[in-house]
Design a protein around this motif. Structure first.
Motif, PDB file in Angstrom:
ATOM      1  N   GLU A  42      -5.637   1.899  -0.803  1.00  0.00           N
ATOM      2  CA  GLU A  42      -4.956   0.607  -0.788  1.00  0.00           C
ATOM      3  C   GLU A  42      -3.997   0.407  -1.962  1.00  0.00           C
ATOM      4  OE1 GLU A  42      -7.563  -2.683  -0.222  1.00  0.00           O
ATOM      5  OE2 GLU A  42      -8.806  -1.648   1.262  1.00  0.00           O
ATOM      6  N   GLY A  43      -3.927   1.357  -2.875  1.00  0.00           N
ATOM      7  CA  GLY A  43      -2.992   1.226  -3.985  1.00  0.00           C
ATOM      8  C   GLY A  43      -3.678   1.012  -5.320  1.00  0.00           C
ATOM      9  N   LYS A  44      -2.885   0.727  -6.331  1.00  0.00           N
ATOM     10  CA  LYS A  44      -3.384   0.553  -7.690  1.00  0.00           C
ATOM     11  C   LYS A  44      -4.406  -0.587  -7.749  1.00  0.00           C
ATOM     12  CE  LYS A  44      -1.772  -0.025 -12.447  1.00  0.00           C
ATOM     13  NZ  LYS A  44      -0.591  -0.249 -13.315  1.00  0.00           N
ATOM     14  N   GLY A  45      -5.497  -0.321  -8.432  1.00  0.00           N
ATOM     15  CA  GLY A  45      -6.559  -1.320  -8.540  1.00  0.00           C
ATOM     16  C   GLY A  45      -7.608  -1.217  -7.462  1.00  0.00           C
ATOM     17  N   TYR A  46      -7.404  -0.300  -6.497  1.00  0.00           N
ATOM     18  CA  TYR A  46      -8.376  -0.141  -5.407  1.00  0.00           C
ATOM     19  C   TYR A  46      -9.627   0.542  -5.940  1.00  0.00           C
ATOM     20  CZ  TYR A  46     -10.468   1.685  -1.114  1.00  0.00           C
ATOM     21  OH  TYR A  46     -11.331   2.008  -0.101  1.00  0.00           O
ATOM     22  N   THR A  47     -10.768  -0.042  -5.681  1.00  0.00           N
ATOM     23  CA  THR A  47     -12.044   0.503  -6.137  1.00  0.00           C
ATOM     24  C   THR A  47     -12.602   1.412  -5.050  1.00  0.00           C
ATOM     25  OG1 THR A  47     -12.469  -1.490  -7.422  1.00  0.00           O
ATOM     26  CG2 THR A  47     -14.341  -0.044  -6.987  1.00  0.00           C
ATOM     27  N   ILE A  48     -12.601   2.706  -5.322  1.00  0.00           N
ATOM     28  CA  ILE A  48     -13.079   3.662  -4.329  1.00  0.00           C
ATOM     29  C   ILE A  48     -14.599   3.594  -4.202  1.00  0.00           C
ATOM     30  CG2 ILE A  48     -13.233   6.122  -3.765  1.00  0.00           C
ATOM     31  CD1 ILE A  48     -10.543   6.506  -5.094  1.00  0.00           C
ATOM     32  N   MET A  62       0.810  -1.220   0.000  1.00  0.00           N
ATOM     33  CA  MET A  62       0.000   0.000   0.000  1.00  0.00           C
ATOM     34  C   MET A  62       0.843   1.270   0.000  1.00  0.00           C
ATOM     35  SD  MET A  62      -1.080  -2.591   2.111  1.00  0.00           S
ATOM     36  CE  MET A  62      -1.064  -2.114   3.824  1.00  0.00           C
ATOM     37  N   ARG A  63       2.142   1.136   0.163  1.00  0.00           N
ATOM     38  CA  ARG A  63       2.996   2.324   0.239  1.00  0.00           C
ATOM     39  C   ARG A  63       3.009   3.076  -1.084  1.00  0.00           C
ATOM     40  NH1 ARG A  63       9.310   1.565   1.127  1.00  0.00           N
ATOM     41  NH2 ARG A  63       9.113   1.179  -1.106  1.00  0.00           N
ATOM     42  N   GLN A  64       2.921   4.391  -1.002  1.00  0.00           N
ATOM     43  CA  GLN A  64       2.916   5.261  -2.167  1.00  0.00           C
ATOM     44  C   GLN A  64       4.127   6.183  -2.137  1.00  0.00           C
ATOM     45  OE1 GLN A  64       0.095   5.267  -4.527  1.00  0.00           O
ATOM     46  NE2 GLN A  64      -0.251   3.350  -3.424  1.00  0.00           N
ATOM     47  N   PHE A  65       4.517   6.653  -3.319  1.00  0.00           N
ATOM     48  CA  PHE A  65       5.555   7.671  -3.418  1.00  0.00           C
ATOM     49  C   PHE A  65       5.038   8.771  -4.329  1.00  0.00           C
ATOM     50  CE2 PHE A  65       9.767   9.342  -2.994  1.00  0.00           C
ATOM     51  CZ  PHE A  65       9.985  10.044  -4.163  1.00  0.00           C
ATOM     52  N   ILE A  66       4.852   9.973  -3.760  1.00  0.00           N
ATOM     53  CA  ILE A  66       4.334  11.110  -4.508  1.00  0.00           C
ATOM     54  C   ILE A  66       5.358  12.229  -4.424  1.00  0.00           C
ATOM     55  CG2 ILE A  66       2.436  12.749  -4.752  1.00  0.00           C
ATOM     56  CD1 ILE A  66       0.621  10.759  -3.403  1.00  0.00           C
ATOM     57  N   ARG A  67       6.021  12.484  -5.530  1.00  0.00           N
ATOM     58  CA  ARG A  67       7.064  13.504  -5.572  1.00  0.00           C
ATOM     59  C   ARG A  67       6.460  14.891  -5.324  1.00  0.00           C
ATOM     60  NH1 ARG A  67      11.836  12.531  -7.674  1.00  0.00           N
ATOM     61  NH2 ARG A  67      10.962  10.764  -8.837  1.00  0.00           N
ATOM     62  N   GLY A  68       7.166  15.683  -4.543  1.00  0.00           N
ATOM     63  CA  GLY A  68       6.730  17.043  -4.270  1.00  0.00           C
ATOM     64  C   GLY A  68       5.972  17.206  -2.970  1.00  0.00           C
ATOM     65  N   LYS A  69       5.561  16.106  -2.344  1.00  0.00           N
ATOM     66  CA  LYS A  69       4.862  16.184  -1.069  1.00  0.00           C
ATOM     67  C   LYS A  69       5.872  16.419   0.065  1.00  0.00           C
ATOM     68  CE  LYS A  69       0.493  15.250  -2.070  1.00  0.00           C
ATOM     69  NZ  LYS A  69      -0.641  16.105  -1.653  1.00  0.00           N
ATOM     70  N   PRO A  70       5.448  17.073   1.162  1.00  0.00           N
ATOM     71  CA  PRO A  70       6.355  17.216   2.317  1.00  0.00           C
ATOM     72  C   PRO A  70       6.836  15.868   2.834  1.00  0.00           C
ATOM     73  CG  PRO A  70       4.446  18.651   2.546  1.00  0.00           C
ATOM     74  CD  PRO A  70       4.185  17.787   1.348  1.00  0.00           C
ATOM     75  N   ASN A  71       5.949  14.860   2.807  1.00  0.00           N
ATOM     76  CA  ASN A  71       6.321  13.481   3.124  1.00  0.00           C
ATOM     77  C   ASN A  71       6.035  12.631   1.892  1.00  0.00           C
ATOM     78  OD1 ASN A  71       6.946  13.849   6.026  1.00  0.00           O
ATOM     79  ND2 ASN A  71       4.781  14.371   6.144  1.00  0.00           N
ATOM     80  N   PRO A  72       6.976  12.526   0.961  1.00  0.00           N
ATOM     81  CA  PRO A  72       6.678  11.884  -0.326  1.00  0.00           C
ATOM     82  C   PRO A  72       6.414  10.394  -0.249  1.00  0.00           C
ATOM     83  CG  PRO A  72       9.022  12.384  -0.162  1.00  0.00           C
ATOM     84  CD  PRO A  72       8.374  13.002   1.034  1.00  0.00           C
ATOM     85  N   CYS A  73       6.947   9.718   0.760  1.00  0.00           N
ATOM     86  CA  CYS A  73       6.799   8.268   0.861  1.00  0.00           C
ATOM     87  C   CYS A  73       5.955   7.924   2.076  1.00  0.00           C
ATOM     88  CB  CYS A  73       8.168   7.594   0.973  1.00  0.00           C
ATOM     89  SG  CYS A  73       8.096   5.783   0.969  1.00  0.00           S
ATOM     90  N   GLY A  74       4.921   7.118   1.855  1.00  0.00           N
ATOM     91  CA  GLY A  74       4.082   6.722   2.972  1.00  0.00           C
ATOM     92  C   GLY A  74       2.770   6.134   2.520  1.00  0.00           C
ATOM     93  N   LEU A  75       1.795   6.164   3.399  1.00  0.00           N
ATOM     94  CA  LEU A  75       0.462   5.644   3.136  1.00  0.00           C
ATOM     95  C   LEU A  75      -0.453   6.814   2.817  1.00  0.00           C
ATOM     96  CD1 LEU A  75       0.233   3.101   6.093  1.00  0.00           C
ATOM     97  CD2 LEU A  75       0.968   2.653   3.746  1.00  0.00           C
ATOM     98  N   LYS A  76      -1.197   6.698   1.718  1.00  0.00           N
ATOM     99  CA  LYS A  76      -2.080   7.776   1.303  1.00  0.00           C
ATOM    100  C   LYS A  76      -3.418   7.644   2.010  1.00  0.00           C
ATOM    101  CE  LYS A  76      -2.226   8.981  -3.056  1.00  0.00           C
ATOM    102  NZ  LYS A  76      -2.582   9.027  -4.502  1.00  0.00           N
ATOM    103  N   ASN A  77      -3.869   8.761   2.560  1.00  0.00           N
ATOM    104  CA  ASN A  77      -5.122   8.805   3.302  1.00  0.00           C
ATOM    105  C   ASN A  77      -5.951   9.958   2.767  1.00  0.00           C
ATOM    106  OD1 ASN A  77      -7.067   8.355   5.340  1.00  0.00           O
ATOM    107  ND2 ASN A  77      -6.105   9.891   6.642  1.00  0.00           N
ATOM    108  N   PHE A  78      -7.184   9.684   2.346  1.00  0.00           N
ATOM    109  CA  PHE A  78      -8.088  10.735   1.912  1.00  0.00           C
ATOM    110  C   PHE A  78      -8.934  11.140   3.108  1.00  0.00           C
ATOM    111  CE2 PHE A  78      -7.242   8.465  -2.084  1.00  0.00           C
ATOM    112  CZ  PHE A  78      -6.808   9.525  -2.862  1.00  0.00           C
ATOM    113  N   VAL A  79      -8.927  12.434   3.427  1.00  0.00           N
ATOM    114  CA  VAL A  79      -9.524  12.896   4.673  1.00  0.00           C
ATOM    115  C   VAL A  79     -10.428  14.096   4.422  1.00  0.00           C
ATOM    116  CG1 VAL A  79      -7.529  14.363   5.181  1.00  0.00           C
ATOM    117  CG2 VAL A  79      -9.009  13.626   7.038  1.00  0.00           C
ATOM    118  N   CYS A  80     -11.484  14.175   5.211  1.00  0.00           N
ATOM    119  CA  CYS A  80     -12.427  15.290   5.184  1.00  0.00           C
ATOM    120  C   CYS A  80     -12.375  15.971   6.554  1.00  0.00           C
ATOM    121  CB  CYS A  80     -13.832  14.775   4.877  1.00  0.00           C
ATOM    122  SG  CYS A  80     -15.130  16.010   5.046  1.00  0.00           S
ATOM    123  N   THR A  81     -12.203  17.291   6.593  1.00  0.00           N
ATOM    124  CA  THR A  81     -12.040  18.006   7.851  1.00  0.00           C
ATOM    125  C   THR A  81     -12.952  19.226   7.907  1.00  0.00           C
ATOM    126  OG1 THR A  81     -10.313  19.556   7.132  1.00  0.00           O
ATOM    127  CG2 THR A  81      -9.605  17.354   7.826  1.00  0.00           C
TER     128      THR A  81
END
Length: 303
Positions: free
Chosen positions: A273-279, A241-260
């Motif tokens: 959960e990564g590629k192929g995850y059905t939202i 499930m680990r993701q790498f997104i260049r340009g983020k303050p924390n580029p490597c980690g677990l992606k969490n979609f949040v509403c605040t």
């Protein structure tokens, strides 16, 4: 300011307490960080240098690089009066004023530490034939030490017990070997009791904790003004499930979609959960990109 004025400023020696040769007029307008497009065009047209001997490609490149668009707010933003379009957020602000331990236990209650200690003891007994003998209080201490490590930020965990880098608030409360023993055998579920359908969720080993935190988020007072965004939880472990997104303050980690809320208090979230995850699997999601699907999913509890 002209090019000669800029050159004179760049030649200024920072060790000198005075600026020789520059008047107050030379600094006028130097703080304007949002010049308009027409001002840039005027500066380019008043250049005294001749471009006759300069290759045409170089001149075109210079003109292209200087024609940058700048946007400037003409009017200050005026927010809506409180209570005009949404209910006051006093309840969520009260939550932020709680004692730290009260706020923490609101999301991770006492019963969760009891569950962790029981499953950790059972799993260790099945693996080693011995009892781990951990308790709810020791698990709470383990979490407290882990949180302290996260903000102290030493590069290696063992350094908190090493002679030269010893941290008393950690080393005096739990030995190094005991910490690693609990860390290695920490369990939130009993593997033999989890069916194959539940294991389709890639976070099934920590799913009880995720559900507990999300339940507390859903109990937070709602608001019509919300924010939806992705959040990177720093993590360098070897999981699919680990993701790498260049340009983020924390580029490597677990992606969490949040509403605040506008105060930053979480209202809902779900882990990616990564590629192929059905939202979403509903027909409403047909034709939407990932951003639209995320907003639609997180808005399900706002009806």
């Amino acid at each position: 300011m002209t090019d000669s004025d800029i050159a004179r400023i760049l030649e200024f020696d920072g060790n000198d307490s005075t600026v020789e040769g520059l008047s107050d007029d030379d600094f006028e307008g130097s703080q304007d960080l949002e010049p308009r497009l027409e001002e840039l065009e005027d500066e380019g047209s008043n250049d005294d240098s001749s471009d006759d001997d300069v290759p045409l490609a170089a001149v075109a490149a210079h003109q292209t690089s200087s024609r940058r668009l700048y946007f400037k707010h003409e009017n200050d933003f005026t927010p809506y009066p409180p209570g005009m379009y949404c209910q006051p957020l006093a309840a969520s602000r009260v939550n932020l004023l709680q004692e730290p331990i009260e706020y923490f236990l609101r999301y991770i209650p006492e019963v969760m530490f009891e569950i962790i200690s029981n499953y950790s003891n059972q799993t260790y007994l099945l693996k080693k034939g011995q009892n781990l003998n951990t308790t709810k209080e020791e698990i709470k201490l383990f979490f407290g030490i882990s949180i302290a490590m996260s903000y102290l930020g030493l590069p290696r965990i063992r350094m908190y017990w090493a002679n030269r880098t010893r941290v008393a608030m950690i080393a005096d409360r739990m030995t190094r070997d005991r910490y690693f023993k609990i860390r290695t055998n920490l369990k939130l579920v009993k593997d033999l009791e989890v069916d194959e359908a539940s294991k389709q969720n890639k976070f099934w080993k920590v799913n009880p904790l995720i559900k507990t935190v999300r339940k507390a988020c859903l109990e937070t007072p709602r608001s019509q003004h919300i924010s939806v965004d992705e959040q990177m939880i720093p993590f360098w472990g070897q999981v699919s499930m680990r993701q790498f997104i260049r340009g983020k303050p924390n580029p490597c980690g677990l992606k969490n979609f949040v509403c605040t809320t506008p105060d930053g208090v979480p209202l809902d979230f779900f882990m990616y959960e990564g590629k192929g995850y059905t939202i979403l699997t509903t027909n409403e999601a047909e034709g939407l990109d990932i951003g639209g699907k995320v907003v639609l999913k997180l808005s399900e509890n706002f009806a």
